[in-house]
Design a protein around this motif. Structure first.
Motif, mmCIF file in Angstrom:
data_model
loop_
_atom_site.group_PDB
_atom_site.id
_atom_site.type_symbol
_atom_site.label_atom_id
_atom_site.label_comp_id
_atom_site.label_asym_id
_atom_site.label_seq_id
_atom_site.Cartn_x
_atom_site.Cartn_y
_atom_site.Cartn_z
ATOM 1 N N LYS A 64 0.831 -1.202 0.000
ATOM 2 C CA LYS A 64 0.000 0.000 0.000
ATOM 3 C C LYS A 64 0.866 1.253 0.000
ATOM 4 N N GLU A 65 1.907 1.260 0.820
ATOM 5 C CA GLU A 65 2.797 2.425 0.882
ATOM 6 C C GLU A 65 3.563 2.597 -0.425
ATOM 7 N N ARG A 86 2.643 1.632 -3.425
ATOM 8 C CA ARG A 86 1.748 2.104 -4.476
ATOM 9 C C ARG A 86 1.452 3.595 -4.324
ATOM 10 N N ALA A 87 1.296 4.050 -3.083
ATOM 11 C CA ALA A 87 1.041 5.476 -2.848
ATOM 12 C C ALA A 87 2.196 6.328 -3.369
ATOM 13 N N LYS A 88 3.417 5.832 -3.222
ATOM 14 C CA LYS A 88 4.575 6.567 -3.713
ATOM 15 C C LYS A 88 4.572 6.642 -5.246
ATOM 16 N N GLU A 108 1.898 6.443 -7.177
ATOM 17 C CA GLU A 108 0.775 7.309 -7.547
ATOM 18 C C GLU A 108 1.166 8.778 -7.467
ATOM 19 N N THR A 109 1.882 9.146 -6.414
ATOM 20 C CA THR A 109 2.331 10.527 -6.267
ATOM 21 C C THR A 109 3.265 10.915 -7.408
ATOM 22 N N THR A 136 1.428 11.259 -11.075
ATOM 23 C CA THR A 136 0.427 12.321 -11.240
ATOM 24 C C THR A 136 1.074 13.691 -11.441
ATOM 25 N N GLU A 187 -5.406 -1.872 -11.754
ATOM 26 C CA GLU A 187 -4.950 -2.475 -10.505
ATOM 27 C C GLU A 187 -5.669 -3.804 -10.305
ATOM 28 N N TRP A 243 0.879 1.336 -14.567
ATOM 29 C CA TRP A 243 0.663 2.680 -15.088
ATOM 30 C C TRP A 243 1.419 2.788 -16.412
#
Length: 287
Positions: free
Chosen positions: A85-86, A88-90, A92-93, A96, A107, A137
């Motif tokens: 989860k962490e 993937r958040a990185k 995503e940031t 974008t 996903e 992505w």
């Protein structure tokens, strides 16, 4: 000879720095598992989930774009103790940022089978994991001819892998010699795109390109056509607005010998960079 060698060295160094910057911008603790480079590759840019193609019997993305260019790929194992989860958040940031144009993302099971991606497409067995623990992505560097694919996967042993593919298309010198040769050999050549954000400004840019080329074209080029292609969302745009804007700008530059036609989506182009573009067409060309 020395200047050529120096140029090649600079290109290689810049490529290495670019790869490092991508990795370091997302994850600080990684281990390189595999790296590959090819000067030229026929590449299928994924734009849909993986599935079996009924015509060929192969596993292929449901949608894809055929491209040719310089290919690079890197497989990293994350070693910093991040959770999926962490991680993937990185990513995503990172993706974008305005520097990227998102072309496709998915996903979990919406991507299809991880096994198929890892083995049939990426040819990287380390990337085979749980279908519920994957994300992908596909992006394009804004204003360039460079594409990226990022793939994140967690394996059953809890190890997390991050994979990047980069394809850089060769720059095409759009000059009179190139256009003339291309129209004689293939009958068509793209001269510009319409992102449809500011039609007048986009028409101005294309008209400037045409003006820089037209004086070097042969006499028979007066028979060439300018053809407007519209696909997807661009089908909703009014073609006459685009054509009128282009004709006005061309007329101000004294270029009136080319007829402009709209063909909507009658002539697909799998290599098109946008949903609306303009081509020079030689109507007398025969295969």
């Amino acid at each position: 000879m020395q200047s050529i060698s120096f140029f090649v060295l600079v290109v290689l160094l810049m490529s290495s720095v670019a790869q490092a910057n991508v990795r370091e911008s997302i994850f600080q603790s990684v281990k390189v598992i595999d790296e590959q480079k090819e000067d030229k590759r026929l590449y299928f840019l994924p734009l849909g989930r993986i599935k079996k193609d009924t015509a060929s019997g192969r596993l292929l993305p449901a949608e894809y774009k055929r491209l040719n260019g310089q290919f690079e790929s890197v497989v990293w194992e994350l070693t910093g103790g991040l959770s999926l989860k962490e991680a993937r958040a990185k990513v995503e940031t990172f993706v974008t940022q305005p520097r990227f144009k998102m072309l496709f993302q998915c996903e979990k099971r919406d991507c299809g089978e991880s096994f198929a991606w890892a083995n049939a497409i990426f040819q990287q067995p380390n990337l085979y994991g749980n279908d519920r623990a994957q994300a992908m992505w596909v992006l394009k560097d804004a204003g360039t001819r460079r594409y990226h694919l990022f793939y994140l996967i967690e394996r059953p042993n809890r190890r997390i892998y991050f994979y990047e593919e980069t394809l850089t298309l060769e720059d095409q010198p759009l000059d009179a010699e190139f256009v003339s040769a291309h129209l004689n050999n293939t009958g068509r050549v793209v001269v510009g795109t319409f992102p449809l954000k500011d039609v007048v400004q986009e028409a101005q840019a294309i008209a400037e390109t045409i003006q820089s080329i037209v004086s070097g074209l042969p006499a028979h080029s007066k028979g060439y056509l300018l053809v407007l292609h519209r696909h997807g969302k661009a089908l909703k745009a009014d073609p006459q607005t685009i054509i009128h804007a282009l004709e006005q700008v061309l007329a101000k530059q004294g270029i009136t010998q080319f007829q402009v036609k709209d063909v909507a989506n009658l002539a697909p182009n799998s290599d098109a960079e946008t949903s609306c573009w303009l081509e020079w067409v030689n109507p007398s060309w025969e295969p």
